[in-house]
Design a protein around this motif. Sequence first.
Motif, PDB file in Angstrom:
ATOM      1  N   GLY A   1       0.787  -1.230   0.000  1.00  8.28           N
ATOM      2  CA  GLY A   1       0.000   0.000   0.000  1.00  8.28           C
ATOM      3  C   GLY A   1       0.812   1.269   0.000  1.00  8.28           C
ATOM      4  O   GLY A   1       0.260   2.364   0.186  1.00  8.28           O
ATOM      5  N   LEU A   2       2.122   1.171  -0.190  1.00  8.10           N
ATOM      6  CA  LEU A   2       2.973   2.353  -0.203  1.00  8.10           C
ATOM      7  C   LEU A   2       3.067   2.947  -1.601  1.00  8.10           C
ATOM      8  O   LEU A   2       2.904   2.243  -2.612  1.00  8.10           O
ATOM      9  CB  LEU A   2       4.372   1.996   0.295  1.00  8.10           C
ATOM     10  CG  LEU A   2       4.479   1.473   1.724  1.00  8.10           C
ATOM     11  CD1 LEU A   2       5.930   1.129   2.049  1.00  8.10           C
ATOM     12  CD2 LEU A   2       3.945   2.501   2.715  1.00  8.10           C
ATOM     13  N   SER A   3       3.338   4.237  -1.664  1.00  3.23           N
ATOM     14  CA  SER A   3       3.560   4.917  -2.935  1.00  3.23           C
ATOM     15  C   SER A   3       4.710   5.897  -2.778  1.00  3.23           C
ATOM     16  O   SER A   3       4.952   6.428  -1.687  1.00  3.23           O
ATOM     17  CB  SER A   3       2.299   5.657  -3.395  1.00  3.23           C
ATOM     18  OG  SER A   3       1.957   6.687  -2.483  1.00  3.23           O
ATOM     19  N   LEU A   4       5.422   6.141  -3.857  1.00  2.00           N
ATOM     20  CA  LEU A   4       6.557   7.056  -3.870  1.00  2.00           C
ATOM     21  C   LEU A   4       6.334   8.083  -4.972  1.00  2.00           C
ATOM     22  O   LEU A   4       6.097   7.718  -6.133  1.00  2.00           O
ATOM     23  CB  LEU A   4       7.860   6.291  -4.105  1.00  2.00           C
ATOM     24  CG  LEU A   4       9.162   7.099  -3.997  1.00  2.00           C
ATOM     25  CD1 LEU A   4       9.368   7.561  -2.551  1.00  2.00           C
ATOM     26  CD2 LEU A   4      10.345   6.280  -4.475  1.00  2.00           C
ATOM     27  N   THR A   5       6.410   9.384  -4.612  1.00  6.23           N
ATOM     28  CA  THR A   5       6.120  10.457  -5.571  1.00  6.23           C
ATOM     29  C   THR A   5       7.277  11.447  -5.607  1.00  6.23           C
ATOM     30  O   THR A   5       7.442  12.254  -4.690  1.00  6.23           O
ATOM     31  CB  THR A   5       4.831  11.203  -5.200  1.00  6.23           C
ATOM     32  OG1 THR A   5       3.756  10.274  -5.082  1.00  6.23           O
ATOM     33  CG2 THR A   5       4.498  12.249  -6.245  1.00  6.23           C
ATOM     34  N   PRO A   6       8.106  11.414  -6.656  1.00  6.39           N
ATOM     35  CA  PRO A   6       9.107  12.468  -6.837  1.00  6.39           C
ATOM     36  C   PRO A   6       8.488  13.657  -7.573  1.00  6.39           C
ATOM     37  O   PRO A   6       7.554  13.499  -8.369  1.00  6.39           O
ATOM     38  CB  PRO A   6      10.175  11.788  -7.694  1.00  6.39           C
ATOM     39  CG  PRO A   6       9.414  10.758  -8.475  1.00  6.39           C
ATOM     40  CD  PRO A   6       8.248  10.318  -7.627  1.00  6.39           C
ATOM     41  N   ARG A   7       9.006  14.843  -7.317  1.00  6.33           N
ATOM     42  CA  ARG A   7       8.508  16.064  -7.964  1.00  6.33           C
ATOM     43  C   ARG A   7       9.691  17.012  -8.147  1.00  6.33           C
ATOM     44  O   ARG A   7      10.445  17.271  -7.206  1.00  6.33           O
ATOM     45  CB  ARG A   7       7.432  16.724  -7.106  1.00  6.33           C
ATOM     46  CG  ARG A   7       6.844  18.011  -7.682  1.00  6.33           C
ATOM     47  CD  ARG A   7       5.901  18.655  -6.672  1.00  6.33           C
ATOM     48  NE  ARG A   7       5.335  19.899  -7.154  1.00  6.33           N
ATOM     49  CZ  ARG A   7       4.153  20.008  -7.736  1.00  6.33           C
ATOM     50  NH1 ARG A   7       3.399  18.926  -7.894  1.00  6.33           N
ATOM     51  NH2 ARG A   7       3.708  21.177  -8.145  1.00  6.33           N
ATOM     52  N   LEU A   8       9.844  17.517  -9.357  1.00  4.30           N
ATOM     53  CA  LEU A   8      10.911  18.463  -9.672  1.00  4.30           C
ATOM     54  C   LEU A   8      10.298  19.669 -10.365  1.00  4.30           C
ATOM     55  O   LEU A   8       9.456  19.519 -11.256  1.00  4.30           O
ATOM     56  CB  LEU A   8      11.968  17.818 -10.569  1.00  4.30           C
ATOM     57  CG  LEU A   8      13.210  18.667 -10.869  1.00  4.30           C
ATOM     58  CD1 LEU A   8      14.021  18.882  -9.601  1.00  4.30           C
ATOM     59  CD2 LEU A   8      14.067  17.992 -11.950  1.00  4.30           C
ATOM     60  N   GLU A   9      10.725  20.861  -9.971  1.00  4.29           N
ATOM     61  CA  GLU A   9      10.127  22.085 -10.497  1.00  4.29           C
ATOM     62  C   GLU A   9      11.217  23.137 -10.707  1.00  4.29           C
ATOM     63  O   GLU A   9      12.042  23.382  -9.818  1.00  4.29           O
ATOM     64  CB  GLU A   9       9.089  22.601  -9.503  1.00  4.29           C
ATOM     65  CG  GLU A   9       8.130  23.613 -10.047  1.00  4.29           C
ATOM     66  CD  GLU A   9       6.924  23.769  -9.127  1.00  4.29           C
ATOM     67  OE1 GLU A   9       6.162  24.721  -9.324  1.00  4.29           O
ATOM     68  OE2 GLU A   9       6.757  22.930  -8.212  1.00  4.29           O
ATOM     69  N   VAL A  10      11.228  23.743 -11.885  1.00  3.87           N
ATOM     70  CA  VAL A  10      12.206  24.780 -12.226  1.00  3.87           C
ATOM     71  C   VAL A  10      11.451  26.062 -12.546  1.00  3.87           C
ATOM     72  O   VAL A  10      10.523  26.062 -13.363  1.00  3.87           O
ATOM     73  CB  VAL A  10      13.075  24.365 -13.433  1.00  3.87           C
ATOM     74  CG1 VAL A  10      14.106  25.446 -13.744  1.00  3.87           C
ATOM     75  CG2 VAL A  10      13.768  23.030 -13.166  1.00  3.87           C
TER      76      VAL A  10
END
Length: 733
Positions: A644-653
């Motif tokens: 039930g785990l989730s991993l969310t990367p986010r990159l913003e420039v």
Amino acid sequence: MKFLSFPIMLAALSANAQKNNPVEEVVVTGTKRDQALQDVPSSVNVLTESDIAEAGIKRPKDFLATVPNVTFIEDNAGEVYVNIRGQTAVRNSDPNVAVVIDGVPLVSLKAFNQDLFDIQQIEVLKGPQSAVYGRNAAAGAIVITTKQPGDETEGSMSAGMGNFGSSRMSVGLSGPFSDELKFALSAATRETDGPFTNQLTGEKVQRYKTSLGRLRLFYNPNDDTSVNFRLAAHDSKGGGTAYNGQFAGVPIGGVPVPALDANLMLPFVSNVAGFSEEEMLDMALDVERQLDFGSIRSITSLNSFDQTFGGDGVPYIADSGAEGALTQMYTYDDEVFSQEFRVSSNADGRIQWMAGVYFLQFKRDQISELNQDVNGTLLRTRGVDGPDTIAPTASYTNSEFETTNYAVFANMQMDLSDRLTLELAGRYDVEKREVTEKAPEAFNLCVQAFSTPLSACNDSTTFRNFSPKASLIYLAGDDLTLYANYGKGYKSGGYNPLGSRQALITAGAGAGVDESDIFVQDQFEEEVSESFELGAKGKFFDQRLSVNIGIFHTVVEGAQQFEFFPSAGLQTVTSIDEVELKGFDVDFTALLPSEYEVFGGYGFTDGEVTEFAANPSFEGNTAPGSVKTTATLGVTKTFELSNGLSLTPRLEVTRYGSIWWDVANTPGTERDPVTIVDGRLTLAEGAQWEVALWGKNLTDEEYYQEVVPLLGVLSVNYRAPTRSYGVDFTYHF
């Protein structure tokens, strides 16, 4: 992470169009009626509750920094400026952007720059909103809606820590007392040392600590009546006036300064420690009753805001005991009462309408005090300090301002056909401004300038304005909307301390300055703008791509600007006769194959001073405070893991173009373009808990987020935060 080019992204979307996973549908409330984002005839950026959580938004700057053609400027002493499409806000003047929290507009943005929690939705509406919100909405509106409790008791806890000794914590609990009465209670704390240390005093100059809380009660005795009550308060302490001074030809902290340079980073070398303190109490009561034809609504608010801050005087160097060395302290005590009544039609007719009345009473007691810097001591006493004290008062103003506003407004939406809709809106404001100078006669500029008794040092004036807006909305297809609008914006005039002009003329005569070169008047005029916009909103590829485009042209008459005269302790407002602003902004959100979400935007504003009678040589200069370009590009994706785990990367420039800060375009004060990279990595277990690693300004870009040019050879600059990083933990129960 490598971003996809736009043509490749379109091809990918086309190949994946059969997948039914559209971009989230959004309802906008900022027009004072619920409308689908697609149907709003203005450029609007919306952050939903899920957007806020995914981006880790904690403060206003976190979301405004990524909106095209919007800039947010702040300092640690509570000053806040929001600029939209080149229309700028300045010190000691009203904002150009209305900030509305749960239906109540804030009078001063000083109370806006607080931590955000329990937020349901944030909307940024660009272009004139004066026909809807009246005063101080010429450039747009920021509408914040807090969460309403559900039928079950629920809550959340969040904590975080980061570099610079930073930590934060918040807790919220909501639920029902009964079927009719529900509550929401939340509180938060945050503190930081900030990234910069004074080399002489060891002071953490951008330190900050705040505690805030909010209580909301919702009472629904029946299906037709709702009563919402909000009580909020905050208490903050920190550093004050933490600016770097640049004086051409004077080395600062061992760094040579041959000429002004807005991109030269300087150390903090003042020998006077600063401080800031603020308290706010805010109450609002919102009552709505449904009737056969529509509804009636009453919104009442009461707000008090007290702030004091101070520190070393310009040029913020170790100059104790030197001739002209000063400390400074400023105090603002605000009290605001507002009342709005409005009547609205039902939303299911061919013609929809709304009409209302508004009343505002705003009082501000403002003190500006300069003291002689004899030995690096800053006195925090409120009042004049005599010549026998350790820091005698050199300059002192105490202005009491009072604003009374009455307004009537109405708007109508008419479906001319199945595809064409006309919207008309208008608001008429009558605003009385009063000022009284209360400083002792020995320091009172009014007494000195006009040889009048202290009892006669007052003045008043009344401003009247009608702000119309007209919009056409055309549904070119099921997922494509075209719109055009025309509107006028309005910001009231006001007063500088009475006697300011004569004091500056007298001081200038001794320095060889001609009276014609002094632009300050005791009263500054209203600011009026006229704006046209064409735009399109579309959803494509089975609604996996959302695109919004707006093109605008705005002419501002009486554009208000800040002028600071440190030797006299005067913070004043002047006006530019005419500024022309034109440009465009575009933003998009796309769901790519494998559920990568790519988002971004670009804004361009060409701002020009077109008329300035006081000094025609400034005509053709770049409009001050107008960032030429803004651009954002980001990508995120949620990866489902086991258990039930989730991993969310986010990159913003985000990239900001160049900016000038004053009407003179003083050489050396143009800031170069700045690129900021932010990242976030979130591990979550469903909706139960999440842990997020985050970093801001990951490339450690060094820049000034504000530059105040003074007298052509001096500027005071506020440094933006350097690289920061940390971890957040949130638990829902």
